[in-house]
Design a protein around this motif. Structure first.
Motif, PDB file in Angstrom:
ATOM      1  N   ASN A  90       0.851  -1.203   0.000  1.00  9.70           N
ATOM      2  CA  ASN A  90       0.000   0.000   0.000  1.00  9.70           C
ATOM      3  C   ASN A  90       0.883   1.249   0.000  1.00  9.70           C
ATOM      4  OD1 ASN A  90       0.950   0.098   2.671  1.00  9.70           O
ATOM      5  ND2 ASN A  90      -0.795  -1.082   3.393  1.00  9.70           N
ATOM      6  N   ALA A  91       0.235   2.402  -0.005  1.00  9.49           N
ATOM      7  CA  ALA A  91       0.976   3.666  -0.033  1.00  9.49           C
ATOM      8  C   ALA A  91       1.876   3.796   1.192  1.00  9.49           C
ATOM      9  CB  ALA A  91      -0.006   4.841  -0.092  1.00  9.49           C
ATOM     10  N   HIS A 222      -6.243  -0.281  -3.371  1.00  9.01           N
ATOM     11  CA  HIS A 222      -7.606  -0.416  -2.822  1.00  9.01           C
ATOM     12  C   HIS A 222      -8.410   0.875  -2.879  1.00  9.01           C
ATOM     13  CE1 HIS A 222      -7.109   1.564   1.176  1.00  9.01           C
ATOM     14  NE2 HIS A 222      -5.838   1.241   1.013  1.00  9.01           N
ATOM     15  N   LYS A 223      -7.750   2.020  -3.097  1.00 11.31           N
ATOM     16  CA  LYS A 223      -8.492   3.280  -3.253  1.00 11.31           C
ATOM     17  C   LYS A 223      -8.811   3.527  -4.732  1.00 11.31           C
ATOM     18  CE  LYS A 223      -6.117   5.281   0.700  1.00 11.31           C
ATOM     19  NZ  LYS A 223      -7.014   5.514   1.830  1.00 11.31           N
TER      20      LYS A 223
HETATM   21  N1  PMP Z   1      -1.844   8.983   1.930  1.00  8.49           N
HETATM   22  C1  PMP Z   1      -3.080   9.484   1.845  1.00  8.49           C
HETATM   23  C2  PMP Z   1      -3.263  10.883   1.339  1.00  8.49           C
HETATM   24  C3  PMP Z   1      -4.172   8.683   2.217  1.00  8.49           C
HETATM   25  O1  PMP Z   1      -5.402   9.188   2.113  1.00  8.49           O
HETATM   26  C4  PMP Z   1      -3.950   7.368   2.668  1.00  8.49           C
HETATM   27  C5  PMP Z   1      -5.096   6.474   3.099  1.00  8.49           C
HETATM   28  N2  PMP Z   1      -6.085   7.087   3.869  1.00  8.49           N
HETATM   29  C6  PMP Z   1      -2.636   6.912   2.721  1.00  8.49           C
HETATM   30  C7  PMP Z   1      -1.622   7.741   2.345  1.00  8.49           C
HETATM   31  C8  PMP Z   1      -2.307   5.548   3.210  1.00  8.49           C
HETATM   32  O2  PMP Z   1      -2.864   4.574   2.411  1.00  8.49           O
HETATM   33  P1  PMP Z   1      -2.821   3.062   2.888  1.00  8.49           P
HETATM   34  O3  PMP Z   1      -3.537   3.008   4.210  1.00  8.49           O
HETATM   35  O4  PMP Z   1      -3.532   2.326   1.821  1.00  8.49           O
HETATM   36  O5  PMP Z   1      -1.401   2.680   3.006  1.00  8.49           O
END
Ligand code: PMP
Length: 408
Positions: A90-91, A222-223
Motif C-alpha cells: 500500500n501507499a 484499494h483506493k
Molecule cells: N496517503 C493518503 C493521502 C491517504 O489518504 C492514505 C489512506 N487514507 C494513505 C496515504 C495511506 O494509504 P494506505 O492506508 O492504503 O497505506
C-alpha cells in the motif's frame, strides 16, 4: 446523462446488490467492480503458482500476469519503463520504503526535509522517525484557507539544506490539490528530491509522473477500485538503482554466499519474498476499468456531484465545511463539523440511516491541531455514487442536531 452513466457503473459493483446503503467513504477504500473480482477469480482458478521461481507452465503464467500488471501500472502513470514500478502492499509501505532506503542512505545530519502539516500520517511519521534517527530538521508547510500550499510559502522555507520534499497531491481531509509540477521543479532547482503521495489523486485525476517530474510517487490499489494488499512505488530509475534494498530475503538477490550477497536487478531488488500476484491481477483489471470509464468522465462527474453535495450541505444550519467553499477544489472529498455534535455521534447517526461516512482525525492529527479541531466527519465520492446517495446523506444530515436534542 452523467447521472445515468453513474447508475450504470454502479451495477458493475456486486456489493451494492447486497442491500440499500449510500457508500460515501471512498477516500478510505473503494468498492470493487465485478471485472476486478472476476479477473482475480480467474487467476486463482487457472493460473496460480509462485511466480519467478518455477520453470513449469503455471508458474510462468503467474510470472506473466504479475509483469503484465507492472506494465499496466507503468502505462497508467506514464513511467518511462516498467522497471521503475515496485509493487508494495500500500501507499504506507511505499513511503516507508523510500524513507528507509533513500532517506537512510542519502540524508545526513543537518539536512532538512519539507512537508505540509496536512499530510496523512503515512507521509508524516516515516520522515519524522528518519529525522530523529539522523538528526534532520523538518519544515512544515501550512495550507491556506483554500487548502493550498502557495508558491510563496514554499519558497519561504526552501533553502539549500533541504534534501527532500514530501507532499500529497490531493489531501485526504481537505480534498485540495497541490501544484506538484511546480513544487517538483522548485525542489529540483536546489538539487533535492520530490516524493509525491498519490493515494488520493490517482483515483480522481490523470497522473503523469513524467509530466509532473516527481522523483517518487506512491499509491494504494484499494483506493483505485482494486483489492487491498497491492500498491506501487514509482521511482526514477537512476534513483532506484543507487538505493539499497528495503527488505532482505528470497527473490531480491543475485548471488548469496556465507559472507555476503549481491542484489537482483530492478525492480526485483525491492520485492523480497513471495509477491501478491492475485492483487496485481486485480489492479490490472481496475486500471483497464478506469481506462474504459475515462478520467474526463470521472473528473466532471465528481465535480458535478460534489457541487450538488456542497450546495445541499450549505443549506443545513450549524454545518461547517472545512477548507475551500469551491467544489472544484475538493476532488470528491468534503470534511465538515456540526456545532455541538461529536463526529462519532454524527457517524453513528449516519450509520443508522445506512449512510457510510468517516469520523475521526483521518490519520492527520497534526492537521487537526492546525485546524483547531480534534476530529471531523468526512464524506468522499467514488465514480459510482449517484444523486440518490447524496440525497440520503443530506436527509440524514438534516436530522442530526435534532437527534442530539438541540431545538433547531
Ligand atoms: N496517503 C493518503 C493521502 C491517504 O489518504 C492514505 C489512506 N487514507 C494513505 C496515504 C495511506 O494509504 P494506505 O492506508 O492504503 O497505506
Amino acid at each position: 446523462a452523467r447521472e445515468e452513466l453513474a447508475k450504470k457503473l454502479k451495477e458493475d459493483f456486486p456489493i451494492f446488490k447486497t442491500g440499500s446503503f449510500a457508500y460515501l467513504d471512498n477516500a478510505a477504500t473503494t468498492q470493487k467492480p465485478k471485472q476486478v473480482l472476476e479477473a482475480m477469480e480467474h487467476y486463482y482458478h487457472a493460473e496460480n503458482a509462485n511466480p519467478l521461481r518455477g520453470l513449469y507452465e503455471l508458474s510462468l503464467k503467474a510470472t506473466e500476469a504479475y509483469e503484465e500488471a507492472r506494465e499496466a501500472v507503468a502505462k497508467f502513470l506514464n513511467a518511462k519503463e516498467s522497471a521503475e514500478i515496485i509493487f508494495v502492499r500500500n501507499a504506507t509501505e511505499g513511503l516507508n520504503l523510500i524513507a528507509y532506503t533513500y532517506g537512510r542512505a542519502f540524508l545526513q545530519e543537518g539536512d532538512e526535509i519539507m512537508l505540509p502539516v496536512s499530510e496523512h500520517h503515512s507521509n508524516f511519521i516515516p520522515w519524522q522517525q528518519l529525522a530523529k534517527e539522523k538528526g534532520l530538521k523538518l519544515h512544515f508547510l501550512e495550507p491556506n484557507e483554500e487548502g493550498i500550499i502557495t508558491e510563496e510559502s514554499f519558497r519561504a522555507v526552501l533553502n539549500p539544506k533541504v534534501k527532500l520534499v514530501a507532499m500529497a497531491q490531493v489531501s485526504n481531509v481537505l480534498g485540495s490539490i497541490q501544484d506538484i509540477k511546480l513544487f517538483a521543479k522548485l525542489t529540483h532547482e536546489i538539487g533535492a528530491v520530490f516524493v509525491c503521495d498519490g493515494a488520493q489523486s490517482v483515483p480522481h485525476t490523470k497522473v503523469d509522473v513524467q509530466d509532473l517530474d516527481v522523483d517518487f510517487l506512491v499509491f494504494s490499489g484499494h483506493k483505485l477500485y482494486a483489492p487491498m494488499g497491492i500498491g506501487a512505488v514509482y521511482g526514477k530509475k537512476e534513483l532506484l538503482e543507487k538505493m539499497p534494498p528495503f527488505l532482505f530475503g528470497g527473490e531480491m538477490i543475485e548471488y548469496v554466499t556465507k559472507e555476503g550477497a549481491t542484489w537482483a536487478e530492478l525492480p526485483h531488488k525491492f520485492e523480497a519474498g513471495t509477491v501478491n500476484v492475485g492483487g496485481a491481477v486485480g489492479l490490472t483489471a481496475a486500471i483497464s476499468y478506469l481506462d474504459k470509464v475515462g478520467f474526463s468522465f470521472i473528473e466532471e462527474r465528481e465535480a458535478e456531484l460534489c457541487a450538488y453535495l456542497m450546495e445541499g450541505m450549505e443549506k443545513v444550519p450549524h454545518v461547517h465545511i472545512v477548507g475551500s467553499k469551491d467544489p472544484k477544489r475538493h476532488h470528491g472529498i468534503v470534511t465538515f463539523t456540526i456545532d455541538g455534535v461529536h463526529p462519532h455521534d454524527i457517524a453513528a447517526i449516519f450509520n443508522s440511516n445506512q449512510v457510510c461516512v468517516r469520523a475521526g482525525h483521518h490519520c492527520a492529527q497534526p492537521l487537526m491541531k492546525f485546524l483547531g479541531t480534534p476530529s471531523t466527519t468526512r464524506v468522499s465520492l467514488g465514480l459510482y455514487n449517484t444523486k440518490e446517495d447524496v440525497d440520503a446523506f443530506l436527509a440524514a444530515l438534516k436530522t442530526i442536531r435534532g437527534v442530539m436534542g438541540y431545538g433547531e
